[in-house]
Design a protein around this motif. Structure first.
Motif, PDB file in Angstrom:
ATOM      1  N   PHE A 155      11.568  -1.825 -10.990  1.00 16.38           N
ATOM      2  CA  PHE A 155      10.992  -1.293  -9.753  1.00 16.38           C
ATOM      3  C   PHE A 155       9.621  -0.678 -10.028  1.00 16.38           C
ATOM      4  CE2 PHE A 155      10.352   1.905  -6.472  1.00 16.38           C
ATOM      5  CZ  PHE A 155      10.755   1.245  -5.321  1.00 16.38           C
ATOM      6  N   SER A 156       9.524   0.095 -11.118  1.00 24.14           N
ATOM      7  CA  SER A 156       8.263   0.759 -11.457  1.00 24.14           C
ATOM      8  C   SER A 156       7.164  -0.248 -11.738  1.00 24.14           C
ATOM      9  CB  SER A 156       8.463   1.665 -12.683  1.00 24.14           C
ATOM     10  OG  SER A 156       9.454   2.634 -12.433  1.00 24.14           O
ATOM     11  N   GLU A 157       7.505  -1.340 -12.428  1.00 22.07           N
ATOM     12  CA  GLU A 157       6.512  -2.368 -12.740  1.00 22.07           C
ATOM     13  C   GLU A 157       5.971  -3.015 -11.469  1.00 22.07           C
ATOM     14  OE1 GLU A 157       8.583  -5.024 -15.275  1.00 22.07           O
ATOM     15  OE2 GLU A 157       8.386  -3.769 -17.077  1.00 22.07           O
ATOM     16  N   LYS A 158       6.850  -3.226 -10.485  1.00 21.47           N
ATOM     17  CA  LYS A 158       6.442  -3.931  -9.263  1.00 21.47           C
ATOM     18  C   LYS A 158       5.715  -3.023  -8.282  1.00 21.47           C
ATOM     19  CE  LYS A 158       8.126  -7.885 -10.449  1.00 21.47           C
ATOM     20  NZ  LYS A 158       7.225  -9.050 -10.708  1.00 21.47           N
ATOM     21  N   VAL A 159       6.145  -1.757  -8.171  1.00 24.77           N
ATOM     22  CA  VAL A 159       5.548  -0.878  -7.165  1.00 24.77           C
ATOM     23  C   VAL A 159       4.276  -0.216  -7.677  1.00 24.77           C
ATOM     24  CG1 VAL A 159       6.656   1.343  -7.700  1.00 24.77           C
ATOM     25  CG2 VAL A 159       6.285   0.687  -5.321  1.00 24.77           C
ATOM     26  N   GLY A 160       4.142  -0.118  -9.008  1.00 22.01           N
ATOM     27  CA  GLY A 160       2.945   0.499  -9.588  1.00 22.01           C
ATOM     28  C   GLY A 160       3.205   1.934 -10.007  1.00 22.01           C
ATOM     29  N   LEU A 161       2.930   2.234 -11.265  1.00 24.58           N
ATOM     30  CA  LEU A 161       3.196   3.571 -11.796  1.00 24.58           C
ATOM     31  C   LEU A 161       2.351   4.635 -11.118  1.00 24.58           C
ATOM     32  CD1 LEU A 161       3.515   2.698 -15.593  1.00 24.58           C
ATOM     33  CD2 LEU A 161       5.354   3.354 -14.028  1.00 24.58           C
ATOM     34  N   GLY A 162       1.151   4.250 -10.629  1.00 28.92           N
ATOM     35  CA  GLY A 162       0.275   5.223  -9.974  1.00 28.92           C
ATOM     36  C   GLY A 162       0.915   5.824  -8.741  1.00 28.92           C
ATOM     37  N   ILE A 163       1.644   5.023  -7.977  1.00 29.79           N
ATOM     38  CA  ILE A 163       2.309   5.512  -6.769  1.00 29.79           C
ATOM     39  C   ILE A 163       3.401   6.521  -7.134  1.00 29.79           C
ATOM     40  CG2 ILE A 163       3.698   4.819  -4.772  1.00 29.79           C
ATOM     41  CD1 ILE A 163       0.783   3.976  -4.592  1.00 29.79           C
ATOM     42  N   LEU A 164       4.128   6.210  -8.217  1.00 34.45           N
ATOM     43  CA  LEU A 164       5.256   7.054  -8.602  1.00 34.45           C
ATOM     44  C   LEU A 164       4.815   8.395  -9.181  1.00 34.45           C
ATOM     45  CD1 LEU A 164       7.554   4.314 -10.152  1.00 34.45           C
ATOM     46  CD2 LEU A 164       7.596   5.247  -7.840  1.00 34.45           C
ATOM     47  N   ASN A 165       3.540   8.530  -9.490  1.00 36.23           N
ATOM     48  CA  ASN A 165       3.023   9.803  -9.986  1.00 36.23           C
ATOM     49  C   ASN A 165       2.768  10.812  -8.867  1.00 36.23           C
ATOM     50  OD1 ASN A 165       3.093   9.076 -12.690  1.00 36.23           O
ATOM     51  ND2 ASN A 165       1.045   8.144 -12.602  1.00 36.23           N
ATOM     52  N   ILE A 166       2.862  10.355  -7.617  1.00 34.78           N
ATOM     53  CA  ILE A 166       2.653  11.266  -6.489  1.00 34.78           C
ATOM     54  C   ILE A 166       3.850  12.220  -6.399  1.00 34.78           C
ATOM     55  CG2 ILE A 166       2.381  11.396  -3.977  1.00 34.78           C
ATOM     56  CD1 ILE A 166       1.163   8.593  -4.101  1.00 34.78           C
ATOM     57  N   PRO A 167       3.602  13.535  -6.310  1.00 35.38           N
ATOM     58  CA  PRO A 167       4.711  14.505  -6.235  1.00 35.38           C
ATOM     59  C   PRO A 167       5.677  14.165  -5.101  1.00 35.38           C
ATOM     60  CG  PRO A 167       2.616  15.629  -6.498  1.00 35.38           C
ATOM     61  CD  PRO A 167       2.293  14.188  -6.264  1.00 35.38           C
ATOM     62  N   ILE A 172      12.644  10.094  -4.301  1.00 39.65           N
ATOM     63  CA  ILE A 172      12.980   9.202  -3.181  1.00 39.65           C
ATOM     64  C   ILE A 172      13.067   7.765  -3.678  1.00 39.65           C
ATOM     65  CG2 ILE A 172      12.182   8.330  -0.951  1.00 39.65           C
ATOM     66  CD1 ILE A 172      10.779  11.021  -0.522  1.00 39.65           C
ATOM     67  N   ALA A 173      12.093   7.374  -4.535  1.00 41.54           N
ATOM     68  CA  ALA A 173      12.084   6.009  -5.071  1.00 41.54           C
ATOM     69  C   ALA A 173      13.349   5.734  -5.877  1.00 41.54           C
ATOM     70  CB  ALA A 173      10.838   5.806  -5.933  1.00 41.54           C
ATOM     71  N   ASP A 196       1.682   0.046  -3.300  1.00 43.16           N
ATOM     72  CA  ASP A 196       0.429   0.658  -2.828  1.00 43.16           C
ATOM     73  C   ASP A 196       0.606   1.593  -1.631  1.00 43.16           C
ATOM     74  OD1 ASP A 196      -0.997  -0.670  -4.820  1.00 43.16           O
ATOM     75  OD2 ASP A 196      -1.318  -2.434  -3.558  1.00 43.16           O
ATOM     76  N   ILE A 197       1.837   1.933  -1.261  1.00 47.21           N
ATOM     77  CA  ILE A 197       2.068   2.892  -0.167  1.00 47.21           C
ATOM     78  C   ILE A 197       2.141   4.298  -0.772  1.00 47.21           C
ATOM     79  CG2 ILE A 197       3.723   3.680   1.569  1.00 47.21           C
ATOM     80  CD1 ILE A 197       4.403   0.753   2.089  1.00 47.21           C
ATOM     81  N   ASP A 198       1.233   5.167  -0.376  1.00 48.11           N
ATOM     82  CA  ASP A 198       1.184   6.510  -0.964  1.00 48.11           C
ATOM     83  C   ASP A 198       1.548   7.608   0.029  1.00 48.11           C
ATOM     84  OD1 ASP A 198      -0.996   6.368   0.658  1.00 48.11           O
ATOM     85  OD2 ASP A 198      -2.500   6.647  -0.922  1.00 48.11           O
ATOM     86  N   ALA A 206      11.538   4.677   4.672  1.00 49.41           N
ATOM     87  CA  ALA A 206      12.066   3.485   4.021  1.00 49.41           C
ATOM     88  C   ALA A 206      13.471   3.732   3.487  1.00 49.41           C
ATOM     89  CB  ALA A 206      11.140   3.053   2.879  1.00 49.41           C
ATOM     90  N   LEU A 207      13.699   4.910   2.895  1.00 49.07           N
ATOM     91  CA  LEU A 207      15.030   5.235   2.379  1.00 49.07           C
ATOM     92  C   LEU A 207      16.042   5.291   3.516  1.00 49.07           C
ATOM     93  CD1 LEU A 207      16.938   6.094   0.122  1.00 49.07           C
ATOM     94  CD2 LEU A 207      16.145   8.454   0.437  1.00 49.07           C
ATOM     95  N   LYS A 208      15.643   5.867   4.647  1.00 48.89           N
ATOM     96  CA  LYS A 208      16.555   5.958   5.799  1.00 48.89           C
ATOM     97  C   LYS A 208      16.891   4.565   6.329  1.00 48.89           C
ATOM     98  CE  LYS A 208      17.242   8.331  10.193  1.00 48.89           C
ATOM     99  NZ  LYS A 208      17.822   7.154  10.859  1.00 48.89           N
TER     100      LYS A 208
END
Length: 939
Positions: A155-167, A172-173, A196-198, A206-208
């Motif tokens: 999942f991290s490889e596809k969504v991008g590590l930069g997005i996952l660094n957002i507090p 949620i991811a 790329d969704i920040d 999305a989770l809901k």
């Protein structure tokens, strides 16, 4: 993957069944195995991949298998005969791997013609069912869902590590990844949607959405379905969603050509109407990229620039489930139907129907039944279904129909009810080889695309199109059409067709004066041949008997008169006369072939020293390029990349010295009976000249019986980019290169049937010191039927070909030596020498007093020496050869050869050496007697 590979390497395991739920990654894993097998050929000789799918049939499986192994069916064989043919062919491939992907039920191997695996052959299958593995006696290997850490990494490889660094996004991811249940297909599609969704609120939403998905739908794997539906819903734009759903109209596992799919979207109105068809195609490709980026489609590009896409079978199942409600689709594509669907299935709420690729259907709607009432139907796809007739009133109640595809069917006529489809935008009839006419289309005011390629229609009737017309794409194939009819189509952007004569062509050209001409066209004037469009966007073919003096006008932006480059002119067997054609300023390719009679040809230069006035409007004849045809200035030739000249009877020289096109990349000259020089000799007393062709990559000279030289003796020809040279049947040519004209980037050299050729690289003047000729990139050299060839380069010269891999020398009767001792190419892999009557040595003897030499050819795999009656040695008497990679040695009819110089390398040969020495000889000596222990006779 490791377990599968271990089973493949185990001789005790013949059948391997890879099973697991849909979307768990079975096919992806086996693809990796397939690719690795293709790279590592030590254990298996051939790897065959067949996609089976849910709608399996023995006949389809046999056809797919036959195409992979080169077996041809005539078409009238029964199932048993086909099975026998396949069994015989596959039995000969003892070390094979057959991969059957996506099995839904047991496959009877004997009925298909697949032998039971034995003697090193393997069968690998993928399936969702353990029972299939069990029934086919496979070693079953289950593919399990990913563990939590693997899912998160993917999942991290596809969504991008930069997005996952957002507090606050990461927790949620991780909950979203949990909802994917370890299914790679679900992880990838969901991650692609969130790439790329920040925005934190979008992640929460999305989770809901994902949590609210229902868990089971019509027996689909519940875990993966909710994730795929999530990706579909997040497209949000209804037109984008419809574009995606329309892909399910094609058969399962069908590779859909991008252009075909985008064309369908445009005709359906799913792509917004824009200023041009090209702009709409660009928008359609952007939609395609969106679907690919969301992993709802897979890229299966295999055909150069022609992209193809495919739906994963689970994604297609999800799309078909959606279209079982609204919008309503009726899809029976590629299911092998022989009987027409139930009449009740043609319901009033249908929006799209696909019965394509049911080749034995013949009748798709009962003739005796009243026409279906489908007022909401917009798309009807019936291509390739063997349909022979259509009920007369079938289209009477389909007022909303936009796309009608009847391509590749056996229909002879169309019902008149087609004439009333006022909303029809695309009528596709390509490949209906029995179709002889079409009804009037004058009421089809919305029609934008008409395709009649490959039909039996000979003439398109006048007045067939509406006035005014919206037609943008018109393809009438080989049928003749009036120039006036085409000229009145004001919105035409793409046209392919034929005009009977130059009058109709001129009417067509005049119609576009003062307005935009079609962006693409392929036009034949005169009797239609087998020409195909190729890659050029603006093409005209002038056929024999269609052109007369001073009658022909050419479109302003023509790019091609038959050829394959983007801006090409080809003149082939047309009756043309002086001042008839003017070359476009930016021409890239020129082809001149057999134009007119011998007596009308200019006798000396095609490309003369001076040219006419640079203005295209001037018709003043000065010094013309092949004066019967062209008025063009020298300056216009800076764009010329490809030049092909053939069948000119009296032409003696191609270029004058100062008129060589500077940017030429390909030169091909053939069948010019009087041609003596490619570049003409300059007047006497002239100092040495340089002819610079810095971009020339390929030169081919064929059947030029009077050719004496490529350029004059004292000239220097600089071709730094030249990669390939082929010279055939140039009977008077005595030398290929002068010493200072060697091309440093040459990769392939082929010379054959040049009966007076004495040297490849000419000898320098006497008294010259030893020279080096460097061809550092030459990989392949083939010399055949050169009876006067005495040397490849002069006796005192050194020719360095350190990259040479393949050398073939045949029927060079006067050649006595192949290599000098310091010119042996170390990277040689194949050496073939045959029918050289005077050849005495492969590697020439060194001067006396020389110590014992060793020649190292570490990559040589195959050496063949045949019919060499004077061959005395492969290398000098006291020399040895180390060939650690040698696999095959063949020596036939070399009666004077007394010694084999091969020496066993320190590590020994990598494989046993197959050897054939005929006739068998006991007097043959070996430099290293131990070498004989590695030999295996070839029977």
């Amino acid at each position: 993957m490791e377990e599968i590979w271990k089973c493949l390497m185990d001789d005790e395991v013949g059948k391997i069944g890879v099973w697991g739920m849909g979307g768990v990654g079975k096919t992806s894993i086996v693809k990796l195995i397939n690719n690795q097998l293709l790279q590592e050929r030590e254990k298996f000789d051939i790897v065959i991949w067949i996609t089976v799918s849910k709608e399996m049939s023995i006949a389809k499986l046999q056809k797919d298998m036959a195409s992979k192994i080169g077996v041809s069916f005539c078409g009238d064989e029964d199932e048993i005969t086909r099975a026998g043919m396949l069994f015989e062919a596959l039995s000969r491939k003892r070390r094979s791997v057959i991969i059957l992907d996506d099995l839904w039920q047991e496959v009877p191997l004997d009925k298909v013609g697949i032998p039971e695996p034995s003697s090193g052959s393997k069968l690998v299958l993928t399936t969702r069912s353990f029972d299939v593995c069990r029934k086919m006696s496979c070693r079953a290997i289950k593919v399990k869902p990913l563990v939590e850490e693997e899912s998160w990494k993917l999942f991290s490889e596809k969504v991008g590590l930069g997005i996952l660094n957002i507090p606050e996004v990461e927790p949620i991811a991780k909950k979203i990844v949990e909802r994917c249940e370890g299914l790679p297909l679900g992880v990838i599609t969901v991650a692609s949607c969130m790439k790329d969704i920040d925005d934190l609120y979008e992640w929460r939403n999305a989770l809901k959405e994902l949590s609210d998905r229902k868990k089971s739908v019509n027996g689909l794997e519940e875990e993966v379905f909710q994730q795929l539906r999530f990706s579909y819903d997040r497209l949000k734009d209804p037109k984008l969603q419809h574009c995606f759903l329309s892909c399910a109209l094609y058969p399962e596992d069908w590779e859909i050509e991008e252009r075909e799919l985008v064309r369908f979207w445009i005709a359906e109105g799913l792509v917004e109407e824009m200023d041009s068809r090209l702009a709409e195609f660009d928008r359609g490709r952007a939609i395609m990229n969106r679907l690919l980026n969301n992993c709802l489609l897979e890229d299966f590009s295999k055909w150069g620039n022609r992209r193809r896409v495919k739906m994963h079978d689970l994604v297609r199942d999800m799309a078909l489930h959606i279209t079982s409600e609204k919008p309503r689709f009726f899809v029976k594509a590629g299911m092998g139907l022989r009987e027409p669907p139930n009449v009740q299935e043609w319901s009033e709420d249908l929006e799209k129907v696909s019965l394509m690729r049911n080749r034995e259907l013949e009748v798709f709607y009962p003739l005796e039944m009243s026409p279906p009432r489908c007022p909401m139907l917009t798309t009807l796809l019936l291509s390739g279904s063997g349909i022979q007739s259509i009920p007369e009133g079938f289209f009477s109640h389909m007022d909303g129909l936009k796309v009608l595809d009847l391509s590749e069917n056996s229909i002879e006529s169309l019902p008149n009810s087609i004439s009333n489809l006022k909303n029809l935008t695309a009528l596709l009839l390509a490949g209906c080889s029995r179709l002889k006419d079409v009804p009037s289309l004058s009421n089809l005011r919305a029609l934008k695309e008409l395709d009649l390629r490959g039909t039996a229609i000979k003439d398109v009737p006048n007045g067939i199109f509406p006035r005014p017309s919206c037609l943008q794409e018109l393809n009438v194939g080989r049928a003749f059409i009036s120039g006036k009819e085409v000229g009145e189509l004001k919105k035409l952007e793409t046209f392919e067709g034929a005009f009977y004569d130059s009058h109709n062509f001129n009417v067509y050209v005049q119609a576009f004066h003062g307005r935009e001409e079609p962006r693409q066209y392929f036009i034949v004037v005169g009797k239609r041949g087998m020409e195909t469009e190729g890659s050029a966007s603006k093409t005209i073919v002038l056929r024999k008997g269609s052109v007369y003096p001073n009658q022909f006008m050419l479109p302003r932006h023509i790019e091609k008169l038959k050829g394959s480059a983007s801006k090409t002119i080809v003149l082939r067997r047309v009756s043309a006369y002086p001042n008839q054609f003017m070359l476009p300023r930016h021409i890239e390719k020129l082809v001149v072939c057999h134009n007119g009679t011998k007596s009308h040809e200019k006798k000396y230069l095609i490309f003369s020293r001076f040219f006419c006035d640079s203005s295209f409007e001037s018709h003043e004849e000065k010094y013309l390029i092949f004066s019967r045809f062209f008025l063009t200035s020298l300056g216009n030739f800076s764009s010329l990349k490809i030049l092909e000249i053939s069948c000119l009877y009296n032409t003696k020289r191609l270029f004058s010295p100062n008129c060589v096109p500077p940017n030429l990349e390909q030169l091909e000259v053939s069948n010019c009976k009087q041609l003596e020089e490619i570049i003409a000799s300059e007047e006497r007393g002239r100092v040495t000249m340089e002819f610079c062709l810095p971009r020339l990559k390929k030169m081919k000279l064929r059947s030029l019986p009077q050719l004496k030289s490529i350029c004059s003796v004292d000239a220097v020809m600089i071709c730094e980019s030249l990669e390939r040279i082929s010279v055939m049947s140039c009977l008077r040519l005595k030398r290929m290169f002068s010493p200072n004209c060697v091309a440093p980037n040459l990769e392939q050299l082929e010379v054959s049937n040049c009966h007076q050729l004495e040297e490849i690289i000419a000898s320098e003047e006497r008294g010259r010191v030893t020279m080096e000729f460097c061809l550092p990139r030459l990989k392949k050299m083939k010399l055949r039927s050169l009876p006067e060839l005495k040397s490849i380069c002069s006796v005192d010269a050194v020719m360095i070909c350190e990259s040479l891999e393949r050398l073939s020398v045949m029927s060079c009767w006067k050649l006595k030596r192949l290599f000098s001792p310091n010119c042996v190419p170390s990277n040689l892999e194949q050496l073939e020498v045959s029918n050289c009557h005077q050849l005495e040595e492969i590697i020439a003897s060194e001067e006396r007093g020389r110590v014992t030499m060793e020649f190292c050819l570490p990559r040589l795999k195959k050496m063949t020496l045949r019919d060499l009656p004077e061959l005395k040695s492969i290398c000098s008497v006291d020399a040895k050869m180390i060939c650690e990679s040698l696999e095959r040695l063949e020596v036939k009819n070399c009666p004077k050869l007394k010694r084999m110089p091969f020496k066993v390398p320190q590590v020994g040969p990598s494989l046993p050496l197959k050897v054939a020495i005929r006739p068998m000889r006991n007097d043959l000596g070996w430099a290293d007697p131990d070498f004989k222990s590695f030999l295996i006779p070839i029977i």
